[in-house]
Write a protein that holds these residues in place. Structure first.
Motif, short mmCIF file in Angstrom:
data_model
loop_
_atom_site.label_atom_id
_atom_site.label_comp_id
_atom_site.label_asym_id
_atom_site.label_seq_id
_atom_site.Cartn_x
_atom_site.Cartn_y
_atom_site.Cartn_z
N CYS A 60 0.84 -1.21 0.00
CA CYS A 60 0.00 0.00 0.00
C CYS A 60 0.87 1.26 0.00
N PRO A 62 2.40 4.24 -1.99
CA PRO A 62 2.20 4.91 -3.27
C PRO A 62 3.47 4.92 -4.10
N CYS A 82 -6.94 0.16 -1.01
CA CYS A 82 -5.86 -0.78 -0.74
C CYS A 82 -6.04 -1.34 0.66
N VAL A 89 -2.88 8.57 -4.00
CA VAL A 89 -1.87 8.26 -5.01
C VAL A 89 -1.78 9.46 -5.95
N ARG A 91 -1.34 11.29 -9.40
CA ARG A 91 -1.56 11.03 -10.83
C ARG A 91 -1.23 12.29 -11.62
N PRO A 120 -5.74 0.67 -12.22
CA PRO A 120 -4.49 1.11 -11.58
C PRO A 120 -3.28 0.85 -12.47
N GLU A 124 1.02 0.61 -9.21
CA GLU A 124 -0.04 0.71 -8.21
C GLU A 124 -0.64 -0.67 -7.92
N PHE A 129 -3.09 -1.61 -4.92
CA PHE A 129 -4.16 -0.64 -5.12
C PHE A 129 -5.18 -1.14 -6.16
#
Length: 221
Positions: A60, A62, A82, A89, A91, A120, A124, A129
């Motif tokens: 878990c 990131p 998660c 997370v 992006r 994901p 990830e 995730f």
């Protein structure tokens, strides 16, 4: 006249006698051990039991952001699932979608929801995730009389998985352009569906099924 010597009969073998008593003793010991096993909480069984593989652990953690980010993108925080909890997370989102002052709140929210709908990334997934937001989720037009900062989804909130609602709430409230005060007005598309005020509480992050009871009803005139 030589006297005939008498021969004495040998004593029974101790080994043979031990064998006769060993079997009943072993059986008695087995009977005694059954209550002890039951008292320890061990269930006896006559057949082998396959409990399956041991559960795998996920980090878990990131994934790290790229060392040289794309200049045409901005970093935005989205919440994924998660280990039965939510975790943020980073992006990369195109600048044309967010970060522009001329971009409406609905457009910015749409860009972030699209990020939640995507599968994901490889890193990830390896970290454990996942996402629960359906790929059909969209921002719908506001109802007449809705406040200017209200957002409505194209489905009723009660129809969303609780994890998906928690992801959407925490992701949208983490963006200062959408939720300057850390809260959002969110509702469904159906006529008469009320708006509710949502915040990304600790309970919502650590127990995403709390989304079923989250939100404060907004009374509209």
């Amino acid at each position: 006249m030589r006297s005939r010597s008498t021969r004495t009969r040998p004593a029974p073998s101790r080994t043979r006698a031990h064998r006769r008593t060993a079997a009943p003793a072993a059986a008695l010991a087995a009977l005694i051990s059954l209550p002890l096993l039951a008292g320890c909480g061990i269930r006896t069984t006559s057949v082998p039991v396959d409990a399956g593989p041991a559960p795998s652990r996920v980090s878990c953690a990131p994934p790290r952001a790229a060392a040289t980010p794309d200049p045409d993108t901005v970093s935005r925080q989205v919440y994924l699932v998660c280990s039965m909890q939510l975790a943020p997370v980073a992006r990369s989102v195109p600048v044309r979608d967010v970060g522009n002052v001329r971009t409406s709140v609905a457009s910015q929210a749409t860009a972030l929801i699209r990020q939640l709908e995507q599968s994901p990334r490889s890193a990830e997934s390896q970290a454990g995730f996942s996402t629960a937001v359906p790929a059909t989720t969209e921002i719908a037009p506001r109802h007449g009389g809705d406040p200017a900062n209200a957002l409505r989804l194209n489905q009723e909130l009660d129809d969303l998985p609780s994890f998906a609602l928690a992801q959407i709430v925490c992701t949208l409230t983490a963006d200062s352009g959408i939720a300057p005060d850390g809260s959002i007005l969110l509702g469904g598309q159906s006529p008469g569906d009320p708006l509710r005020t949502y915040t990304c509480t600790s309970d919502l992050r650590t127990r995403p099924d709390a989304g079923d009871d989250a939100g404060t009803l907004v009374r509209q005139p």
